[in-house]
Design a protein around this motif. Structure first.
Motif, PDB file in Angstrom:
ATOM      1  N   ASP A 166      78.061  47.344  38.017  1.00  0.00           N
ATOM      2  CA  ASP A 166      78.000  48.613  38.557  1.00  0.00           C
ATOM      3  C   ASP A 166      78.292  49.579  37.463  1.00  0.00           C
ATOM      4  N   SER A 167      77.781  49.734  36.464  1.00  0.00           N
ATOM      5  CA  SER A 167      77.837  51.117  35.475  1.00  0.00           C
ATOM      6  C   SER A 167      77.206  50.576  34.458  1.00  0.00           C
ATOM      7  N   TYR A 168      76.148  51.850  34.165  1.00  0.00           N
ATOM      8  CA  TYR A 168      74.807  51.406  33.376  1.00  0.00           C
ATOM      9  C   TYR A 168      75.706  51.503  31.780  1.00  0.00           C
ATOM     10  N   ARG A 169      77.031  52.673  31.504  1.00  0.00           N
ATOM     11  CA  ARG A 169      77.861  52.203  30.274  1.00  0.00           C
ATOM     12  C   ARG A 169      77.991  50.500  30.351  1.00  0.00           C
ATOM     13  N   ILE A 183      67.562  47.564  37.211  1.00  0.00           N
ATOM     14  CA  ILE A 183      67.749  45.974  36.569  1.00  0.00           C
ATOM     15  C   ILE A 183      69.691  45.772  36.226  1.00  0.00           C
ATOM     16  N   CYS A 184      70.174  47.229  35.779  1.00  0.00           N
ATOM     17  CA  CYS A 184      71.317  47.341  35.693  1.00  0.00           C
ATOM     18  C   CYS A 184      72.423  47.061  36.782  1.00  0.00           C
ATOM     19  N   MET A 185      71.983  47.142  37.965  1.00  0.00           N
ATOM     20  CA  MET A 185      72.248  46.950  39.910  1.00  0.00           C
ATOM     21  C   MET A 185      71.541  45.552  39.925  1.00  0.00           C
ATOM     22  N   GLU A 186      70.940  45.005  39.738  1.00  0.00           N
ATOM     23  CA  GLU A 186      70.186  43.704  39.719  1.00  0.00           C
ATOM     24  C   GLU A 186      70.611  42.667  39.530  1.00  0.00           C
ATOM     25  N   ARG A 220      68.985  38.064  32.035  1.00  0.00           N
ATOM     26  CA  ARG A 220      68.238  38.366  33.263  1.00  0.00           C
ATOM     27  C   ARG A 220      67.740  39.419  32.757  1.00  0.00           C
ATOM     28  N   ALA A 221      68.194  40.715  32.414  1.00  0.00           N
ATOM     29  CA  ALA A 221      67.769  41.899  31.971  1.00  0.00           C
ATOM     30  C   ALA A 221      66.709  41.751  31.491  1.00  0.00           C
ATOM     31  N   ALA A 222      66.457  41.049  30.296  1.00  0.00           N
ATOM     32  CA  ALA A 222      65.938  41.237  29.539  1.00  0.00           C
ATOM     33  C   ALA A 222      64.559  40.975  29.864  1.00  0.00           C
TER      34      ALA A 222
END
Length: 299
Positions: A268-271, A261-264, A246-248
């Motif tokens: 909850d952690s970008y790392r 997008i990370c949150m979507e 989904r992120a891609a």
């Protein structure tokens, strides 16, 4: 054999864009001959189909039913779907693809929200129409096709009205308690399919193996073993696959920031998001977005 459904996203589907060139409604219709086997897949839009010729089988969320002229099926977003056609008598069908929100928002159609979400779980996803009712359904689908192909005044309103009518006739047939034929569980059982569908619906939320186990009131080790036997993947790996796919898509087809997008998609952690994305795509999210923006140069 491991089972991993393909994901189809409306954001990257050219058919939706072509349909919206004639109007604003997120809707398209096509007449298809799927071939001997249309592999397991799911998508973020709904699908209403009507078989006009041929025979075969269709699997929706692990339940298999026969296909024949007059079979109408309704897939809600993220329902897992597979179709097999009889080589001697291949299936031909009309497919209406649409954003599920088309069916919401009208207070006079509140019955739709009452029953629609139960399709594929508490209610069957299909019905075999026959006789005069089939004639009415076929006429209605024909009207949808003609309206879709013409850019006439009020096109979107007419399409929505006829789509609501078609879905209502299917719900009415299912709710009237007519016998549902040829439904059977796919090996190794419907439990794994229920778990898979739950993950598809909630993968972008903060869920884990324990969350899934608690939802089904099952022991975590049982859920883990059953799911891996059926899919070849752990629950955690499967959720990462869904999230990164989904992120891609969002990185390619939207202008959302990478943090959003990370949150979507449920991180909850970008790392963590960046690490998992690199594991699956071989590059960082930002590099992936840049690589998709560059034109392909043939040698």
């Amino acid at each position: 054999m491991a089972v991993f459904p393909q994901y189809q996203d409306a954001k990257t589907d050219d058919r939706f864009r072509l349909g919206q060139q004639k109007g604003s409604l997120p809707f398209y219709v096509s007449y298809n001959k799927p071939g001997a086997h249309y592999p397991m897949h799911y998508h973020d839009f709904a699908e209403l189909s009507l078989v006009t010729e041929g025979s075969g089988t269709e699997s929706i969320n692990g339940l298999v039913h026969n296909l024949r002229p007059g079979t109408m099926s309704l897939l809600l977003p993220h329902h897992i779907h597979e179709l097999r056609s009889d080589p001697a008598c291949p299936v031909k069908l009309y497919s209406c693809m649409f954003d599920i929100t088309i069916l919401s928002g009208n207070p006079y159609e509140s019955y739709l929200s009452r029953w629609l979400h139960k399709v594929g779980s508490e209610l069957p996803s299909f019905h075999h129409f026959e006789g005069e009712t089939l004639d009415a359904i076929a006429l209605l689908i024909g009207q949808i096709v003609r309206e879709y192909e013409d850019a006439r005044v009020g096109r979107d309103a007419v399409l929505r009205g006829k789509l609501v009518e078609a879905v209502t006739l299917l719900l009415r047939a299912v709710l009237e308690g007519q016998p549902v034929e040829d439904v059977r569980q796919s090996d190794p059982g419907i439990r794994a399919w229920s778990i898979m569908r739950y993950i598809h619906l909630h993968y972008n939320e903060p869920i884990s193996l324990n969350t899934v186990s608690s939802h089904f009131n099952l022991h975590a080790s049982y859920v883990s073993r059953t799911f891996k036997e059926h899919t070849g993947k752990t629950v955690g790996d499967y959720m990462h696959e869904l999230r990164i796919a989904r992120a891609a898509t969002l990185l390619t087809a939207s202008g959302m920031s990478i943090t959003d997008i990370c949150m979507e998609v449920g991180y909850d952690s970008y790392r963590t998001f960046a690490r998992v994305f690199r594991q699956h795509r071989g590059m960082s999210p930002s590099d992936y977005r840049l690589s998709r923006d560059k034109p392909v140069i043939s040698s």
